[in-house]
Design a protein around this motif. Structure first.
Motif, PDB file in Angstrom:
ATOM      1  N   ALA A  30      15.463  17.843   9.359  1.00  0.00           N
ATOM      2  CA  ALA A  30      14.634  19.040   9.570  1.00  0.00           C
ATOM      3  C   ALA A  30      15.398  20.081  10.394  1.00  0.00           C
ATOM      4  CB  ALA A  30      13.334  18.652  10.258  1.00  0.00           C
ATOM      5  N   ASP A  31      16.055  19.629  11.451  1.00  0.00           N
ATOM      6  CA  ASP A  31      16.828  20.574  12.295  1.00  0.00           C
ATOM      7  C   ASP A  31      17.905  21.273  11.477  1.00  0.00           C
ATOM      8  OD1 ASP A  31      15.297  19.836  14.424  1.00  0.00           O
ATOM      9  OD2 ASP A  31      16.838  18.616  15.419  1.00  0.00           O
ATOM     10  N   GLY A  32      18.589  20.491  10.639  1.00  0.00           N
ATOM     11  CA  GLY A  32      19.654  21.066   9.797  1.00  0.00           C
ATOM     12  C   GLY A  32      19.108  22.125   8.850  1.00  0.00           C
ATOM     13  N   TYR A  33      17.945  21.843   8.242  1.00  0.00           N
ATOM     14  CA  TYR A  33      17.363  22.828   7.322  1.00  0.00           C
ATOM     15  C   TYR A  33      16.832  24.048   8.076  1.00  0.00           C
ATOM     16  CZ  TYR A  33      18.032  19.988   3.219  1.00  0.00           C
ATOM     17  OH  TYR A  33      18.611  19.300   2.192  1.00  0.00           O
ATOM     18  N   GLU A  34      16.344  23.817   9.285  1.00  0.00           N
ATOM     19  CA  GLU A  34      15.874  24.970  10.066  1.00  0.00           C
ATOM     20  C   GLU A  34      17.035  25.918  10.349  1.00  0.00           C
ATOM     21  OE1 GLU A  34      12.743  24.359  12.903  1.00  0.00           O
ATOM     22  OE2 GLU A  34      13.855  25.564  14.351  1.00  0.00           O
ATOM     23  N   LYS A  35      18.188  25.328  10.689  1.00  0.00           N
ATOM     24  CA  LYS A  35      19.393  26.144  10.931  1.00  0.00           C
ATOM     25  C   LYS A  35      19.767  26.935   9.679  1.00  0.00           C
ATOM     26  CE  LYS A  35      21.964  23.607  14.224  1.00  0.00           C
ATOM     27  NZ  LYS A  35      22.908  22.521  14.346  1.00  0.00           N
ATOM     28  N   LEU A  36      19.768  26.259   8.544  1.00  0.00           N
ATOM     29  CA  LEU A  36      20.135  26.938   7.289  1.00  0.00           C
ATOM     30  C   LEU A  36      19.133  28.039   6.960  1.00  0.00           C
ATOM     31  CD1 LEU A  36      21.216  24.037   4.852  1.00  0.00           C
ATOM     32  CD2 LEU A  36      22.680  25.650   6.066  1.00  0.00           C
ATOM     33  N   ARG A  71       0.862  -1.203   0.000  1.00  0.00           N
ATOM     34  CA  ARG A  71       0.000   0.000   0.000  1.00  0.00           C
ATOM     35  C   ARG A  71       0.885   1.234   0.000  1.00  0.00           C
ATOM     36  NH1 ARG A  71      -5.006   0.192   2.520  1.00  0.00           N
ATOM     37  NH2 ARG A  71      -4.357   1.997   3.746  1.00  0.00           N
ATOM     38  N   VAL A  72       0.717   2.092  -0.986  1.00  0.00           N
ATOM     39  CA  VAL A  72       1.513   3.325  -1.007  1.00  0.00           C
ATOM     40  C   VAL A  72       0.623   4.536  -0.724  1.00  0.00           C
ATOM     41  CG1 VAL A  72       3.436   2.554  -2.468  1.00  0.00           C
ATOM     42  CG2 VAL A  72       1.374   3.441  -3.535  1.00  0.00           C
ATOM     43  N   ARG A  73       1.092   5.366   0.186  1.00  0.00           N
ATOM     44  CA  ARG A  73       0.366   6.579   0.558  1.00  0.00           C
ATOM     45  C   ARG A  73       1.092   7.784  -0.025  1.00  0.00           C
ATOM     46  NH1 ARG A  73      -3.355   7.794   4.577  1.00  0.00           N
ATOM     47  NH2 ARG A  73      -3.203   5.662   5.350  1.00  0.00           N
ATOM     48  N   TYR A  74       0.361   8.624  -0.731  1.00  0.00           N
ATOM     49  CA  TYR A  74       0.957   9.825  -1.327  1.00  0.00           C
ATOM     50  C   TYR A  74       0.995  10.948  -0.287  1.00  0.00           C
ATOM     51  CZ  TYR A  74       1.469  14.090  -3.948  1.00  0.00           C
ATOM     52  OH  TYR A  74       1.913  15.322  -4.377  1.00  0.00           O
ATOM     53  N   LEU A  75       2.161  11.550  -0.156  1.00  0.00           N
ATOM     54  CA  LEU A  75       2.336  12.652   0.796  1.00  0.00           C
ATOM     55  C   LEU A  75       2.764  13.894   0.028  1.00  0.00           C
ATOM     56  CD1 LEU A  75       4.343  10.534   3.410  1.00  0.00           C
ATOM     57  CD2 LEU A  75       1.887  11.066   3.450  1.00  0.00           C
ATOM     58  N   TYR A  76       1.951  14.906   0.063  1.00  0.00           N
ATOM     59  CA  TYR A  76       2.218  16.160  -0.662  1.00  0.00           C
ATOM     60  C   TYR A  76       3.178  17.013   0.181  1.00  0.00           C
ATOM     61  CZ  TYR A  76       1.053  20.513  -3.182  1.00  0.00           C
ATOM     62  OH  TYR A  76       1.094  21.669  -3.918  1.00  0.00           O
ATOM     63  N   THR A  77       4.302  17.383  -0.408  1.00  0.00           N
ATOM     64  CA  THR A  77       5.342  18.132   0.325  1.00  0.00           C
ATOM     65  C   THR A  77       5.768  19.363  -0.486  1.00  0.00           C
ATOM     66  OG1 THR A  77       7.121  16.824  -0.695  1.00  0.00           O
ATOM     67  CG2 THR A  77       6.245  16.017   1.408  1.00  0.00           C
ATOM     68  N   PRO A  78       4.850  20.300  -0.751  1.00  0.00           N
ATOM     69  CA  PRO A  78       5.166  21.399  -1.660  1.00  0.00           C
ATOM     70  C   PRO A  78       6.481  22.098  -1.336  1.00  0.00           C
ATOM     71  CG  PRO A  78       3.210  21.879  -0.314  1.00  0.00           C
ATOM     72  CD  PRO A  78       3.529  20.446  -0.121  1.00  0.00           C
ATOM     73  N   LYS A  82      12.865   7.901  11.517  1.00  0.00           N
ATOM     74  CA  LYS A  82      12.225   9.043  12.179  1.00  0.00           C
ATOM     75  C   LYS A  82      13.290  10.030  12.658  1.00  0.00           C
ATOM     76  CE  LYS A  82       9.025  10.086  15.888  1.00  0.00           C
ATOM     77  NZ  LYS A  82       8.014   9.532  16.774  1.00  0.00           N
ATOM     78  N   GLN A  83      14.302   9.500  13.347  1.00  0.00           N
ATOM     79  CA  GLN A  83      15.363  10.374  13.863  1.00  0.00           C
ATOM     80  C   GLN A  83      16.138  11.033  12.730  1.00  0.00           C
ATOM     81  OE1 GLN A  83      15.626  11.026  17.232  1.00  0.00           O
ATOM     82  NE2 GLN A  83      16.823  12.709  16.372  1.00  0.00           N
ATOM     83  N   ALA A  84      16.389  10.274  11.671  1.00  0.00           N
ATOM     84  CA  ALA A  84      17.119  10.848  10.525  1.00  0.00           C
ATOM     85  C   ALA A  84      16.338  12.027   9.944  1.00  0.00           C
ATOM     86  CB  ALA A  84      17.354   9.773   9.463  1.00  0.00           C
ATOM     87  N   THR A 144       8.463  26.663   5.879  1.00  0.00           N
ATOM     88  CA  THR A 144       7.741  25.386   5.964  1.00  0.00           C
ATOM     89  C   THR A 144       8.631  24.168   5.665  1.00  0.00           C
ATOM     90  OG1 THR A 144       6.976  25.511   3.676  1.00  0.00           O
ATOM     91  CG2 THR A 144       5.531  26.449   5.339  1.00  0.00           C
ATOM     92  N   THR A 145       9.905  24.396   5.313  1.00  0.00           N
ATOM     93  CA  THR A 145      10.786  23.255   4.968  1.00  0.00           C
ATOM     94  C   THR A 145      10.895  22.276   6.146  1.00  0.00           C
ATOM     95  OG1 THR A 145      12.053  24.769   3.584  1.00  0.00           O
ATOM     96  CG2 THR A 145      13.040  22.616   4.008  1.00  0.00           C
ATOM     97  N   ALA A 146      11.344  22.778   7.301  1.00  0.00           N
ATOM     98  CA  ALA A 146      11.543  21.883   8.454  1.00  0.00           C
ATOM     99  C   ALA A 146      10.215  21.279   8.931  1.00  0.00           C
ATOM    100  CB  ALA A 146      12.263  22.619   9.578  1.00  0.00           C
ATOM    101  N   PRO A 147       9.130  22.071   9.096  1.00  0.00           N
ATOM    102  CA  PRO A 147       7.867  21.451   9.532  1.00  0.00           C
ATOM    103  C   PRO A 147       7.365  20.361   8.585  1.00  0.00           C
ATOM    104  CG  PRO A 147       7.749  23.839   9.765  1.00  0.00           C
ATOM    105  CD  PRO A 147       9.048  23.543   9.070  1.00  0.00           C
ATOM    106  N   THR A 148       7.563  20.545   7.285  1.00  0.00           N
ATOM    107  CA  THR A 148       7.116  19.518   6.326  1.00  0.00           C
ATOM    108  C   THR A 148       7.900  18.227   6.534  1.00  0.00           C
ATOM    109  OG1 THR A 148       6.532  21.232   4.735  1.00  0.00           O
ATOM    110  CG2 THR A 148       6.832  19.018   3.853  1.00  0.00           C
ATOM    111  N   ILE A 149       9.215  18.350   6.758  1.00  0.00           N
ATOM    112  CA  ILE A 149      10.043  17.144   6.961  1.00  0.00           C
ATOM    113  C   ILE A 149       9.677  16.493   8.308  1.00  0.00           C
ATOM    114  CG2 ILE A 149      12.411  16.284   7.202  1.00  0.00           C
ATOM    115  CD1 ILE A 149      13.269  18.597   5.312  1.00  0.00           C
ATOM    116  N   ARG A 150       9.372  17.312   9.309  1.00  0.00           N
ATOM    117  CA  ARG A 150       8.986  16.742  10.617  1.00  0.00           C
ATOM    118  C   ARG A 150       7.683  15.944  10.501  1.00  0.00           C
ATOM    119  NH1 ARG A 150      10.941  22.031  12.964  1.00  0.00           N
ATOM    120  NH2 ARG A 150      13.110  21.520  13.424  1.00  0.00           N
ATOM    121  N   LYS A 151       6.788  16.383   9.623  1.00  0.00           N
ATOM    122  CA  LYS A 151       5.534  15.624   9.422  1.00  0.00           C
ATOM    123  C   LYS A 151       5.833  14.238   8.844  1.00  0.00           C
ATOM    124  CE  LYS A 151       2.268  18.994   8.141  1.00  0.00           C
ATOM    125  NZ  LYS A 151       1.530  19.479   6.966  1.00  0.00           N
TER     126      LYS A 151
END
Ligand SMILES: [Fe+2]
Ligand SMILES: [Fe+2]
Length: 239
Positions: free
Chosen positions: A226-232, A125-132, A219-221, A190-197
């Motif tokens: 996300a943390d790295g992109y938030e810093k950037l 089963r594949v679930r599509y996740l929209y990550t604009p 999950k940790q990766a 929204t980069t980091a929040p999208t990756i955290r989702k």
């Protein structure tokens, strides 16, 4: 150049070609099921190699779904070649990509997926996740295969150079070294929040498009990414 095939989770195969001129690996993922699916069509010029590698696992006529994350040559360059070789196959991509580009580019009518929509492949089963805009492109999205908890994570964690097929080593260091070279990721609030989702899906395997398949604490990766992109992002708005 040669194309290798590695089963990275039960019934999920990484089909991988190292392109020396780009110093980059280009991977497609085959999800074998009653209705097999390919994620990333691959570059048009690699189609003969990639399709014959896929055919070693599943006859091309059996492929029913063709999907990819966003419109770019490595994601969908060979889309119509797949549609020709697999007459029963249909392209399935996010609604935005469908409306903006794919409905026009694909030789058969694509299926537009809503965020969270599942395709039941029969056994998978594949679930599509929209990550604009994550990692880039208004139309960006990913697939999560639920029975194996495999996130087909496209350009996330991209690493330059050659790589092994599978790794349990950390993938954050190489990802940010490569980010520094290419600046391929769109940095927004929204980069980091999208990756955290994405981390909430708790993947056991991450199928990178450019790099190895990672097995371990996905999950940790993703949280670290996300943390790295938030810093950037924070550094980019400080002036
Ligand atoms: Fe991309
Ligand atoms: Fe890519």
């Amino acid at each position: 150049m040669n194309t290798t095939v590695t089963e990275i989770a039960n019934g999920i195969y990484r089909v991988s070609t190292y392109v020396e001129q780009a110093d980059l690996r280009f991977n497609q993922y085959l999800v074998d099921a009653e209705e097999p699916l390919i994620f990333h069509c691959g570059l048009l010029r690699l189609f003969p190699m990639v399709s014959s590698a896929v055919a070693r696992v599943v006859p091309l006529e059996r492929i029913r779904w063709i999907s990819f994350g966003h419109v770019e040559a490595d994601e969908c360059g060979a889309m119509n070649n797949w549609l020709e070789s697999s007459p029963q196959a249909r392209v399935a991509v996010g609604e935005t990509g469908c409306i903006v580009s794919v409905a026009d580019l694909a030789m058969r009518e694509p299926r537009a997926l809503q965020d969270g929509e599942v395709i039941d492949l029969g056994g998978k089963r594949v679930r599509y996740l929209y990550t604009p805009h994550v990692p880039h492109g208004w139309d960006a999205g990913l697939l999560f295969e639920e029975t194996t908890r495999t996130l087909l994570c496209g350009d996330l964690f991209t690493q330059a150079g050659d790589s092994v097929a599978m790794t349990e080593s950390e993938i954050i260091g190489p990802a940010f070294e490569t980010e520094e070279m290419y600046h391929a990721t769109v940095l927004t609030s929204t980069t980091a929040p999208t990756i955290r989702k994405l981390a909430e899906f708790n993947p056991a395997t991450l199928g990178l498009m450019h790099g190895p398949a990672f097995q371990g604490n996905g999950k940790q990766a993703l949280l670290d990414l996300a943390d790295g992109y938030e810093k950037l992002f924070r550094a980019s708005i400080r002036f």
